[in-house]
Design an enzyme around this catalytic site. Sequence first.
Site, PDB file in Angstrom:
ATOM      1  N   SER A 125       0.800  -1.225   0.000  1.00  0.00           N
ATOM      2  CA  SER A 125       0.000   0.000   0.000  1.00  0.00           C
ATOM      3  C   SER A 125       0.832   1.274   0.000  1.00  0.00           C
ATOM      4  CB  SER A 125      -0.953  -0.011   1.190  1.00  0.00           C
ATOM      5  OG  SER A 125      -0.268  -0.257   2.390  1.00  0.00           O
ATOM      6  N   HIS A 177      -5.461  -3.269  -2.301  1.00  0.00           N
ATOM      7  CA  HIS A 177      -5.219  -2.259  -3.338  1.00  0.00           C
ATOM      8  C   HIS A 177      -5.290  -2.837  -4.744  1.00  0.00           C
ATOM      9  CE1 HIS A 177      -4.365   1.511  -1.290  1.00  0.00           C
ATOM     10  NE2 HIS A 177      -3.853   0.774  -0.312  1.00  0.00           N
ATOM     11  N   LYS A 214     -11.906   0.653  -1.274  1.00  0.00           N
ATOM     12  CA  LYS A 214     -10.983   1.412  -2.108  1.00  0.00           C
ATOM     13  C   LYS A 214     -11.571   1.542  -3.519  1.00  0.00           C
ATOM     14  CE  LYS A 214      -7.252   0.730   1.050  1.00  0.00           C
ATOM     15  NZ  LYS A 214      -6.407  -0.275   1.679  1.00  0.00           N
TER      16      LYS A 214
HETATM   17  C1  LIG Z   1      -6.448  -0.473   3.151  1.00  0.00           C
HETATM   18  C2  LIG Z   1      -5.893  -1.833   3.385  1.00  0.00           C
HETATM   19  C3  LIG Z   1      -6.561  -2.733   4.215  1.00  0.00           C
HETATM   20  C4  LIG Z   1      -7.773  -2.327   4.995  1.00  0.00           C
HETATM   21  O1  LIG Z   1      -8.913  -2.189   4.206  1.00  0.00           O
HETATM   22  P1  LIG Z   1     -10.145  -1.326   4.736  1.00  0.00           P
HETATM   23  O2  LIG Z   1     -11.285  -1.834   3.951  1.00  0.00           O
HETATM   24  O3  LIG Z   1      -9.815   0.109   4.523  1.00  0.00           O
HETATM   25  O4  LIG Z   1     -10.278  -1.634   6.202  1.00  0.00           O
HETATM   26  C5  LIG Z   1      -6.040  -4.015   4.337  1.00  0.00           C
HETATM   27  N1  LIG Z   1      -4.918  -4.375   3.692  1.00  0.00           N
HETATM   28  C6  LIG Z   1      -4.237  -3.527   2.896  1.00  0.00           C
HETATM   29  C7  LIG Z   1      -3.012  -3.997   2.196  1.00  0.00           C
HETATM   30  C8  LIG Z   1      -4.698  -2.225   2.727  1.00  0.00           C
HETATM   31  O5  LIG Z   1      -4.018  -1.383   1.952  1.00  0.00           O
END
Ligand SMILES: *Cc1c(COP(=O)(O)O)cnc(C)c1O
Length: 394
Positions: free
Chosen positions: A182, A210, A241
């Site tokens: 990320s 992502h 996302k």
């Molecule tokens: C953003 C993210 C999460 C968490 O996801 P949310 O739906 O925002 O709680 C988990 N793993 C990775 C690699 C992320 O970038």
Amino acid sequence: MRIDPLQFLTDELDSLKQQGLYRPLRVLESEQSAHATFDHKSVVNLSSNNYLGLTTHPRLREAALDAVRIYGAGSGSVRTIAGTMELHMELERRLATFKKVEAVVVFQSGFTANAGTVSAILGKEDVVISDELNHASIIDGCRLSRAAIKVFPHKDVDAARRILHELPAGQRKLLITDGVFSMDGDLGPLPGLCEVAEEFGAIMMVDDAHASGVFGAQGRGTVDHFKCHGRVDIQVGTLSKAVGVLGGYVAGTRDFIEFLHHRARPFLFSTSHPPAVAAACIAALDVLEQEPQWMEQLWDNTRFFKAGLHAMGFNTGLSDSPITPVIVGDAPLAAQMSDKLFQCGVFAQSIGFPTVARGKARLRTIVTATHSRDDLQYALDMFGKVGKELAVIT
Ligand SMILES: *Cc1c(COP(=O)(O)O)cnc(C)c1O
């Protein structure tokens, strides 16, 4: 007078301020879109994870509104008591088909999906083999499970193999990587890790937060991108996302998913999504399947923006995705650069320790499908101007 028992927290904050790591929250006063208003300022927004622009897509808005009219605002219970609505089931069936797996369970967020899954399937006799840059929710899940945690250097398949080689054959092992990292935007080495997992009988798990909606056919994720279908036992994705709404999902075999229904603590002990969330996620899947133009535009924009940053001499790391870090090193410098860009109408949030390693502070940029070329050119011009003012580039 009573001494404030929380004084140590104030001291800690003061120390963050001295290190340039204190960041006030930016407040969004408009929709989350390519142009947005934060703190009364209109900016080109390079900080959201809204890759495809789905947060404001008409089909998602309509689906959410319809669901509110028909089913109300809340679900009223956890999934395992009275909070499983037909909309939740429909979303899970749709996701299972999309991901080409037997079954899917949706959690409140990607964070709870990771933490809830790892802690449910492992115990203190077991061991996790984890990339050093894996997401915090994986790390928390590992800690909650009380399994031993063996960390391998970033993307180092041979190091993962050496760790697995030394573990007793009978011990339960979970090999886990992010699909897209990320903060750096690079891809986990899935084919190599799958091979190692198969060699040593480890459970293979990929966190595709992502990658959901960004990689693979129609946004199916890195397992699809690398053609590793059938080799990854557990796939986690997010609905927060590129999908534009909220939630996390876990994809795998039917028995594995039914086990999570009975043992994953966020599923058992925290209320399910409101109907509007589930309905908007279903509409997002329709969009992923029927409107390929968003993913195409996202990748076009990504190539254009990366090339522009690169041509100016910024250190953009080794990204393979629409996440492009502009690495400057020092946290105070990153914060200063982000603030100056904001004053010039470009929002690229700075990120320092503990989200990234000390000395690797950066501005993290994410372009979306809904940025125009003019938006991106303007952002590039401002990066050039501010980058020179701060001597980040020459
Ligand atoms: C953003 C993210 C999460 C968490 O996801 P949310 O739906 O925002 O709680 C988990 N793993 C990775 C690699 C992320 O970038």
